[in-house]
Design a protein around this motif. Sequence first.
Motif, PDB file in Angstrom:
ATOM      1  N   UNK A  25       3.873   2.188  13.790  1.00 22.61           N
ATOM      2  CA  UNK A  25       2.747   2.885  13.208  1.00 22.61           C
ATOM      3  C   UNK A  25       2.936   2.864  11.695  1.00 22.61           C
ATOM      4  N   UNK A  26       1.844   2.770  10.978  1.00 21.17           N
ATOM      5  CA  UNK A  26       1.872   2.865   9.522  1.00 21.17           C
ATOM      6  C   UNK A  26       1.505   4.297   9.146  1.00 21.17           C
ATOM      7  N   UNK A  27       2.216   4.830   8.156  1.00 20.92           N
ATOM      8  CA  UNK A  27       2.063   6.232   7.777  1.00 20.92           C
ATOM      9  C   UNK A  27       1.780   6.321   6.285  1.00 20.92           C
ATOM     10  N   UNK A  28       0.669   6.918   5.943  1.00 24.00           N
ATOM     11  CA  UNK A  28       0.332   7.122   4.535  1.00 24.00           C
ATOM     12  C   UNK A  28       1.209   8.252   3.992  1.00 24.00           C
ATOM     13  N   UNK A  29       2.195   7.874   3.198  1.00 29.33           N
ATOM     14  CA  UNK A  29       3.167   8.849   2.701  1.00 29.33           C
ATOM     15  C   UNK A  29       2.543   9.881   1.776  1.00 29.33           C
ATOM     16  N   UNK A  87      -2.108   4.750  11.063  1.00 28.88           N
ATOM     17  CA  UNK A  87      -2.977   3.601  11.309  1.00 28.88           C
ATOM     18  C   UNK A  87      -2.128   2.368  11.589  1.00 28.88           C
ATOM     19  N   UNK A  88      -2.787   1.272  11.933  1.00 29.24           N
ATOM     20  CA  UNK A  88      -2.137  -0.028  12.047  1.00 29.24           C
ATOM     21  C   UNK A  88      -3.035  -1.069  11.382  1.00 29.24           C
ATOM     22  N   UNK A  89      -2.433  -2.159  11.005  1.00 26.10           N
ATOM     23  CA  UNK A  89      -3.174  -3.319  10.534  1.00 26.10           C
ATOM     24  C   UNK A  89      -3.105  -4.357  11.647  1.00 26.10           C
ATOM     25  N   UNK A 143      -1.592  -7.037  11.837  1.00 28.11           N
ATOM     26  CA  UNK A 143      -0.221  -7.519  12.002  1.00 28.11           C
ATOM     27  C   UNK A 143       0.576  -6.645  12.972  1.00 28.11           C
ATOM     28  N   UNK A 144       0.311  -5.353  13.006  1.00 27.57           N
ATOM     29  CA  UNK A 144       1.076  -4.407  13.828  1.00 27.57           C
ATOM     30  C   UNK A 144       0.371  -4.006  15.124  1.00 27.57           C
ATOM     31  N   UNK A 145      -0.831  -4.538  15.376  1.00 27.55           N
ATOM     32  CA  UNK A 145      -1.631  -4.132  16.536  1.00 27.55           C
ATOM     33  C   UNK A 145      -0.890  -4.198  17.864  1.00 27.55           C
ATOM     34  N   UNK A 146      -0.150  -5.244  18.100  1.00 32.43           N
ATOM     35  CA  UNK A 146       0.496  -5.436  19.397  1.00 32.43           C
ATOM     36  C   UNK A 146       1.952  -4.998  19.428  1.00 32.43           C
ATOM     37  N   UNK A 192       0.798  -1.232   0.000  1.00 26.06           N
ATOM     38  CA  UNK A 192       0.000   0.000   0.000  1.00 26.06           C
ATOM     39  C   UNK A 192       0.831   1.282   0.000  1.00 26.06           C
ATOM     40  N   UNK A 193       2.145   1.179  -0.044  1.00 27.39           N
ATOM     41  CA  UNK A 193       2.991   2.362  -0.101  1.00 27.39           C
ATOM     42  C   UNK A 193       3.102   3.124   1.207  1.00 27.39           C
ATOM     43  N   UNK A 194       2.627   2.532   2.302  1.00 22.98           N
ATOM     44  CA  UNK A 194       2.735   3.182   3.614  1.00 22.98           C
ATOM     45  C   UNK A 194       4.086   2.862   4.237  1.00 22.98           C
TER      46      UNK A 194
END
Length: 117
Positions: free
Chosen positions: A76-80, A65-67, A69-72, A41-43
Motif C-alpha cells: 500500500x502507498x501511504x501519503x506521509x 492508495x496504489x498505483x 505498478x502496485x495493483x497486484x 511523490x514522497x509516499x
Amino acid sequence: MTADEFAEIVLALPGAERGTSYGEPSFKLAGRFFTRVRAEDGAAVIKAGLFFRDALIATDPGVFYVTPHYENGPYVLVRLNLIATPVLEALLWEAWERCAPPKLLREHAARTAGVPS
C-alpha cells in the motif's frame, strides 16, 4: 510527516536498517526489502497484504492508495503528509511482523516477554 521523521520511526524497529532497492534508498530487515519513501511523490511503500491493503484504501483513500505498478502486489502507498503518526507506527509494526524473518521474530518475542504493554 517528513521522510526523515519516517526514517526515524522505521529505524527504531528491531533489525531495521538502511539499504537500497532497485537503486533507490530503502529500509530492510535481514537484508530484504521492508519499506521505502518514493522519490516521485514522497509516499511510503508499506507491505500490508492484499486484503488489509484494500481495507485501508476503502477506509481512507485520501491517505492510502496504489498505483498500477502496485495493483497486484501486497503493498500500500501511504501519503506521509496526511497520516497520523500513531496510525503509521501501527501500520509499520504490522508490516514488520509480515517481513521479519523467524529468527528476528523469536528474538523480539523473547526480549518483550513479560513486558507490560
